[in-house]
Scaffold this motif. Structure first.
Motif, PDB file in Angstrom:
ATOM      1  N   PRO A   1      19.360  19.632  47.074  1.00 26.32           N
ATOM      2  CA  PRO A   1      19.470  20.792  47.968  1.00 26.32           C
ATOM      3  C   PRO A   1      18.798  20.590  49.322  1.00 26.32           C
ATOM      4  N   LEU A   2      17.663  19.909  49.349  1.00 24.52           N
ATOM      5  CA  LEU A   2      16.960  19.619  50.605  1.00 24.52           C
ATOM      6  C   LEU A   2      16.677  18.126  50.691  1.00 24.52           C
ATOM      7  N   GLU A   3      16.597  17.628  51.914  1.00 16.91           N
ATOM      8  CA  GLU A   3      16.201  16.238  52.102  1.00 16.91           C
ATOM      9  C   GLU A   3      14.743  16.078  51.681  1.00 16.91           C
ATOM     10  N   SER A   4      14.410  14.928  51.150  1.00 13.82           N
ATOM     11  CA  SER A   4      13.008  14.703  50.794  1.00 13.82           C
ATOM     12  C   SER A   4      12.195  14.524  52.078  1.00 13.82           C
ATOM     13  N   ASN A   5      10.982  15.019  52.037  1.00 13.18           N
ATOM     14  CA  ASN A   5      10.051  14.955  53.177  1.00 13.18           C
ATOM     15  C   ASN A   5      10.557  15.687  54.407  1.00 13.18           C
ATOM     16  N   LEU A   6      11.403  16.689  54.224  1.00 11.66           N
ATOM     17  CA  LEU A   6      11.899  17.481  55.349  1.00 11.66           C
ATOM     18  C   LEU A   6      10.808  18.444  55.800  1.00 11.66           C
ATOM     19  N   LYS A   7      10.513  18.442  57.090  1.00 14.84           N
ATOM     20  CA  LYS A   7       9.498  19.336  57.639  1.00 14.84           C
ATOM     21  C   LYS A   7      10.183  20.363  58.523  1.00 14.84           C
ATOM     22  N   LEU A   8      10.244  21.587  58.045  1.00 18.51           N
ATOM     23  CA  LEU A   8      10.822  22.679  58.817  1.00 18.51           C
ATOM     24  C   LEU A   8       9.687  23.448  59.472  1.00 18.51           C
ATOM     25  N   THR A   9       9.794  23.660  60.775  1.00 14.99           N
ATOM     26  CA  THR A   9       8.720  24.296  61.524  1.00 14.99           C
ATOM     27  C   THR A   9       9.256  25.462  62.340  1.00 14.99           C
ATOM     28  N   ILE A  10       8.335  26.301  62.791  1.00 15.36           N
ATOM     29  CA  ILE A  10       8.701  27.402  63.674  1.00 15.36           C
ATOM     30  C   ILE A  10       8.676  26.912  65.120  1.00 15.36           C
ATOM     31  N   ILE A  11       9.285  27.653  65.991  1.00  8.97           N
ATOM     32  CA  ILE A  11       9.409  27.249  67.397  1.00  8.97           C
ATOM     33  C   ILE A  11       8.043  27.179  68.089  1.00  8.97           C
TER      34      ILE A  11
ATOM     35  N   ALA B   1       3.647  23.903  70.590  1.00 17.43           N
ATOM     36  CA  ALA B   1       2.274  23.410  70.590  1.00 17.43           C
ATOM     37  C   ALA B   1       2.218  21.889  70.485  1.00 17.43           C
ATOM     38  N   THR B   2       3.145  21.310  69.782  1.00 17.62           N
ATOM     39  CA  THR B   2       3.170  19.850  69.617  1.00 17.62           C
ATOM     40  C   THR B   2       4.085  19.166  70.626  1.00 17.62           C
ATOM     41  N   ARG B   3       4.688  19.956  71.501  1.00 17.13           N
ATOM     42  CA  ARG B   3       5.596  19.468  72.547  1.00 17.13           C
ATOM     43  C   ARG B   3       6.822  18.757  71.984  1.00 17.13           C
ATOM     44  N   ALA B   4       7.294  19.214  70.846  1.00 12.77           N
ATOM     45  CA  ALA B   4       8.535  18.683  70.269  1.00 12.77           C
ATOM     46  C   ALA B   4       9.687  19.498  70.844  1.00 12.77           C
TER      47      ALA B   4
ATOM     48  N   PHE C   1      12.399  31.518  57.745  1.00  9.32           N
ATOM     49  CA  PHE C   1      12.739  31.314  59.150  1.00  9.32           C
ATOM     50  C   PHE C   1      13.865  32.250  59.606  1.00  9.32           C
ATOM     51  N   MET C   2      13.982  33.412  58.993  1.00  8.88           N
ATOM     52  CA  MET C   2      15.090  34.325  59.281  1.00  8.88           C
ATOM     53  C   MET C   2      15.038  34.920  60.689  1.00  8.88           C
ATOM     54  N   GLN C   3      13.856  35.101  61.253  1.00  5.72           N
ATOM     55  CA  GLN C   3      13.744  35.770  62.553  1.00  5.72           C
ATOM     56  C   GLN C   3      14.179  34.885  63.717  1.00  5.72           C
ATOM     57  N   ARG C   4      13.735  33.631  63.706  1.00  4.51           N
ATOM     58  CA  ARG C   4      14.045  32.718  64.819  1.00  4.51           C
ATOM     59  C   ARG C   4      14.422  31.344  64.267  1.00  4.51           C
ATOM     60  N   PRO C   5      15.599  31.237  63.652  1.00  2.00           N
ATOM     61  CA  PRO C   5      15.996  29.950  63.077  1.00  2.00           C
ATOM     62  C   PRO C   5      16.379  28.932  64.148  1.00  2.00           C
ATOM     63  N   LYS C   6      16.159  27.680  63.793  1.00  2.00           N
ATOM     64  CA  LYS C   6      16.506  26.572  64.677  1.00  2.00           C
ATOM     65  C   LYS C   6      17.687  25.811  64.074  1.00  2.00           C
ATOM     66  N   LYS C   7      18.191  24.857  64.834  1.00  2.00           N
ATOM     67  CA  LYS C   7      19.333  24.069  64.355  1.00  2.00           C
ATOM     68  C   LYS C   7      18.990  23.288  63.094  1.00  2.00           C
ATOM     69  N   SER C   8      17.755  22.841  62.959  1.00  2.00           N
ATOM     70  CA  SER C   8      17.355  22.108  61.752  1.00  2.00           C
ATOM     71  C   SER C   8      17.414  23.016  60.522  1.00  2.00           C
ATOM     72  N   HIS C   9      17.120  24.291  60.696  1.00  2.00           N
ATOM     73  CA  HIS C   9      17.207  25.242  59.584  1.00  2.00           C
ATOM     74  C   HIS C   9      18.672  25.441  59.176  1.00  2.00           C
ATOM     75  N   TRP C  10      19.546  25.553  60.167  1.00  2.00           N
ATOM     76  CA  TRP C  10      20.981  25.702  59.894  1.00  2.00           C
ATOM     77  C   TRP C  10      21.504  24.478  59.138  1.00  2.00           C
ATOM     78  N   GLU C  11      21.115  23.296  59.594  1.00  2.00           N
ATOM     79  CA  GLU C  11      21.564  22.071  58.938  1.00  2.00           C
ATOM     80  C   GLU C  11      21.062  21.996  57.499  1.00  2.00           C
ATOM     81  N   ALA C  12      19.843  22.469  57.252  1.00  2.00           N
ATOM     82  CA  ALA C  12      19.307  22.489  55.886  1.00  2.00           C
ATOM     83  C   ALA C  12      20.091  23.472  55.017  1.00  2.00           C
TER      84      ALA C  12
END
Length: 132
Positions: A48-58, A63-66, A105-116
Motif C-alpha cells: 500500500p505504501l512505499e517503504s521508507n516513505l516520508k510524508l511531510t507537511i508544507i 523549514a528545511t527548504r525542500a 494531510f487532509m487540509q493541505r495535501p501535496k502531490k506526494s500525498h496524492w501519489e501515495a
C-alpha cells in the motif's frame, strides 16, 4: 413485513455465503474506483505504501527548504479519494495504516500525498475481491 431472501449487497458491500461462513467484500466498489481514477491499465502495486516513505507537511518543507513537492490545486479531489479509501478499509483492513497516514494531510495535501493515495488504489487492484 417482507422476506427479501438472502442478503447479497448492503451499502456497497457484497455478502457471500458458504458452508464455512460469510465473506464480505467491496469488489464492485473497488473496481469502480479504479476505473474512475483511470487506473485500469496501471501496474498493480505490491504494497500500500512505499517503504521508507516520508510524508511531510508544507511547513516542514519550508523549514528545511525542500521545494520539490508542491501543494495540490484541488484539495477536494484528494479528500474524496481518502474518504473512499476509508470506506474500503471496512473489508480491506490491510490498507488501514496507509489510509490513516494519508488522512493526516487532509487540509493541505501535496502531490506526494496524492501519489501515495494512488498507490493504495493500485495496491487494491491486485485483489479487488479481497474481503473479510
Amino acid at each position: 413485513m417482507k422476506d427479501l431472501r438472502d442478503l447479497k449487497y448492503f451499502l456497497g458491500i457484497e455478502v457471500l455465503r458458504s458452508k464455512s461462513g460469510v465473506i464480505l467484500n467491496q469488489r464492485k466498489y473497488v473496481l469502480e474506483l479504479i476505473f474512475e481514477l483511470g487506473l485500469s491499465g496501471a501496474k498493480p502495486a505490491s504494497t500500500p505504501l512505499e517503504s521508507n516513505l516520508k510524508l511531510t507537511i508544507i511547513e516542514f518543507d519550508a523549514a528545511t527548504r525542500a521545494t520539490d513537492d508542491t501543494l495540490l490545486e484541488d484539495v477536494n479531489l484528494y479528500q474524496r479519494l481518502v474518504g473512499k479509501l476509508m470506506y474500503v478499509t471496512i473489508t480491506s483492513p490491510d490498507i488501514s495504516y496507509a489510509v490513516q497516514t494519508l488522512s493526516q494531510f487532509m487540509q493541505r495535501p501535496k502531490k506526494s500525498h496524492w501519489e501515495a493515495a494512488i498507490r493504495i488504489v493500485r495496491y487494491l487492484k491486485c485483489s479487488p475481491g479481497q474481503g473479510v
